[in-house]
Design an enzyme around this catalytic site. Structure first.
Site, PDB file in Angstrom:
ATOM      1  N   ARG A 275      36.675  43.628  41.094  1.00  0.00           N
ATOM      2  CA  ARG A 275      35.692  44.987  41.434  1.00  0.00           C
ATOM      3  C   ARG A 275      35.937  45.929  40.411  1.00  0.00           C
ATOM      4  NH1 ARG A 275      33.452  46.126  46.305  1.00  0.00           N
ATOM      5  NH2 ARG A 275      34.777  44.964  47.542  1.00  0.00           N
ATOM      6  N   ALA A 276      37.202  46.446  40.177  1.00  0.00           N
ATOM      7  CA  ALA A 276      37.235  47.369  39.269  1.00  0.00           C
ATOM      8  C   ALA A 276      36.580  47.229  37.936  1.00  0.00           C
ATOM      9  CB  ALA A 276      38.946  47.566  38.863  1.00  0.00           C
TER      10      ALA A 276
END
Ligand SMILES: [Zn+2]
Length: 672
Positions: A275-276
């Site tokens: 996600r990052a």
């Protein structure tokens, strides 16, 4: 009401940038603003909508459908092709922390579906926030089941409401903005990860900047219209820049080599999952669009990483917030031409006259927020841990006792049944939990008890002229489930920290016992508070909070010594509980008094105890008296309070094997 202009906000460049990037690219996933009180977090959030472009909506649609791409599931639809649109300003919808589920998701009238055969849906805040901003102040205090609903809607872009087989869905895509004061409790890790970006809001330290903040606030309050007019051009300029950046965004590409740089940065900070990486790529593209550039550069990645990584890197609970700049530069690689160059969080062009002066060190990594500002309110007390001497004549010697061993505490609970937030302490009527009966609906029927409804309708079938199969249902037949589960409470500790406790070297054991109860409160999702009394007065060491960490730190540094003003302690506890009742009326308190029952200063504690009892405060007195001759004063106090009496030794749940497990679980969650 006139809003403070977005462009007039001084400092807080990180926060403004994070909001703008999300306004350009909502796919980034929202902003979480962490910071102490008084940093104008909310002002900045509320100012945002004024610089967001208006949205075109289908006339009369309560779900804000776009005329060009209406929601096929829209409960107000289907909208005819070519339905006329009308512009309306982008909305900011505030979700209050104490909102009900119906208020958030909307309410579905199952009663009408059963008795009239129509689906009747009253939209909630998720519908109102569609294509706008959903703002949660004190997001860390939001009830767990609301958090789950919010996360589901945010992840799917759709809100589903289902009650007893009747269901409705509608689009719910919004920019999620949360603000919180970490002192009042941390956010669940799942919710933390859901926010695309985080910023730390800190009051500027530079005197000139601080003065400018105050100057503008005074000018605004004196004449909001004139002040706003002064910034009208700047507002328009930012709004136009956002529109232009949105248009540019589609054509901006993130080069493959930069995706590798992003991956290297994420790896360097020990980030789990992907996600990052995705958030950084999106935020970097939005940053490039905001600069007016057509391609993403390393500096865009750097700016994005500073906003996307602080809450995702692996860290310990007491690490300073923010990112290590040097580590970020190293991870960005040698091609970072000028690693010492401060990134410019505000693009050069959209800062016309009236742009706030640059603030001192923007970098979130310079550890400005003191990692531990937890010194006790009067934090003197050298903590050299030597045995304190108790001198009744002077009564002023004090020391800080270490915290003794913890154990698994037995569950203390509030008698009766409450209606508080779901938790694991006292019995309560709750939304979940097991069914304990049926009742006519209190407002809109939500949780149908089918058997009870059929039974209620049965006696009336002949009179109602039933002929064929199927029952004739009437509104008065409807029954809903009555459920029982457990609620969380406010556990307020009132701890005797006077010299008499110290003299018997009891404080170490007492602190161990209170810490055990705190660990227990953490697992039961309670709020906790801490009042101590010693010397001449009582002191609220920790106002009610969900942060068990903060409570443990206050306890650890709590000094001991002096006389024993038990009455002042009871009075202070009572005042604290009254204030809290106004703030959170559904949460029932449990007062835990840790004392040997002595009082050597102030009036008779009995009257203060009776006042608490008459106010309906449930209490437990934990007796710390030891030695061969016992006065059993704590027992008398418990009777005056109408509360339970326990000795320190009774406090443990003797299945000690569970202790290690409870401490481990606590640590794990704090580190996660
Ligand atoms: Zn619609």
């Amino acid at each position: 009401m006139t809003q403070f202009p977005f462009s007039a906000i001084v400092a807080m460049d990180d926060m403004r940038l994070a909001l703008i990037l999300n306004a350009i690219s909502p796919a980034i996933g929202g902003v979480l603003v962490r910071g102490e009180k008084g940093t104008a977090k909310s002002t900045a959030v509320r100012a945002l909508t004024a610089v967001l472009p208006p949205v075109e909506v289908v006339a009369g649609c309560r779900f804000s459908c776009s005329p060009t791409t209406p929601d096929p599931q829209c409960p107000d639809g289907p909208h005819p092709a070519g339905a006329g649109g009308q512009p309306r300003p982008t909305r900011l919808v505030e979700l209050p922390v104490g909102a009900t589920e119906d208020r958030l998701t909307g309410s579905l009238d199952v009663g009408r579906a059963l008795t009239e055969g129509v689906t009747s849906f009253q939209p909630g805040l998720l519908a109102a926030a569609h294509r706008g901003v959903l703002y949660v102040d004190e997001v860390n205090l939001l009830h767990d089941h609301l958090v789950d609903l919010l996360l589901d809607a945010a992840a799917l872009g759709t809100s589903y409401v289902e009650r007893d087989g009747v269901s409705v869905q509608h689009a719910a895509r919004f920019l999620l903005v949360g603000t919180m004061n970490p002192e009042e409790g941390e956010l669940r890790p799942q919710l933390l990860d859901r926010f695309g970006l985080t910023v730390e809001a800190v009051a500027p330290r530079d005197p000139a900047t601080r003065a400018e903040v105050v100057r503008r606030r005074i000018a605004f309050d004196a004449d909001p219209a004139a002040f706003t007019a002064r910034f009208a051009d700047d507002e328009a300029h930012i709004a136009a820049s956002i529109v232009a950046a949105r248009a540019r965004l589609a054509s901006i590409v993130v080069d493959d080599s930069l995706l590798e740089v992003i991956a290297a940065v994420c790896a360097s900070f020990g980030v789990d999952g992907l996600r990052a990486d995705i958030v950084i790529a999106r935020a970097a593209a939005a940053h490039a669009a905001w600069r007016g550039a057509s391609a993403v550069t390393r500096e865009d990645v750097r700016a994005a990483a500073q906003l996307a990584l602080p809450h995702r890197r692996r860290r310990n609970p007491f690490d300073a917030p923010g990112l290590d700049e040097k580590q970020l530069d190293d991870a960005l690689g040698e091609a970072s031409e000028d690693p010492d160059d401060e990134p410019d969080p505000q693009p050069p062009d959209p800062g016309p006259d009236g742009t706030p002066p640059p603030t001192d060190g923007q970098a979130p990594a310079d550890g400005q927020a003191p990692a531990d500002g937890q010194a006790p309110a009067d934090g003197q007390a050298p903590a050299d841990g030597q045995a304190p001497a108790w001198d009744p004549a002077h009564g002023a010697r004090e020391s800080v006792a270490p915290t003794g061993a913890t154990f698994r505490a037995r569950r203390l609970e509030v008698p009766g049944k409450g209606k508080g937030a779901t938790g694991r302490r006292s019995r309560a009527y709750t939304d979940g939990g097991r069914t304990v009966g049926a009742r006519p609906p209190q407002s809109v029927l939500r949780d149908l008890h089918a058997t009870a409804t059929l039974m209620a309708s049965a006696p009336h079938q002949v009179r109602r002229g039933r002929t064929g199969p199927g029952l004739v249902l009437d509104r008065a037949d409807l029954r809903e489930r009555r459920r029982e589960g457990r609620e969380s409470n406010l556990v307020l500790f009132l701890v005797d920290a006077s010299g008499s406790m110290a003299a018997r070297r009891r404080m170490e054991a007492v602190k161990g016992a209170v810490l055990s109860l705190l660990l227990d409160a953490y697992q039961r999702r309670d709020k906790v508070g801490l009042v101590c009394f010693r010397g001449a007065s009582a002191q609220l060491l920790l106002p009610p909070t969900s942060s068990v960490d903060a409570a443990a730190r206050r306890l650890d540094t709590m000094p001991t010594g002096g006389q024993t003003p038990l009455t002042a302690g009871l009075t202070e506890a009572h005042a604290t509980l009254r204030r809290e009742r106004l703030r959170d009326p559904q949460r029932r308190p449990l007062l835990v008094v840790v004392t040997d029952g002595r009082h050597t200063a102030g009036g008779d504690p009995r009257a203060a105890a009776l006042r608490l009892r008459h106010d309906g405060v449930a209490s437990v007195v934990v007796d710390c008296e030891s030695g061969p001759v016992r006065l059993r004063l704590a027992d008398a106090l418990a009777q005056a309070l109408g509360g339970e009496y326990l000795s320190l030794d009774d406090l443990g749940d003797l299945s000690v094997a569970a202790l290690a497990g409870s401490v481990r679980a606590y640590r794990r969650e704090m580190v996660a």
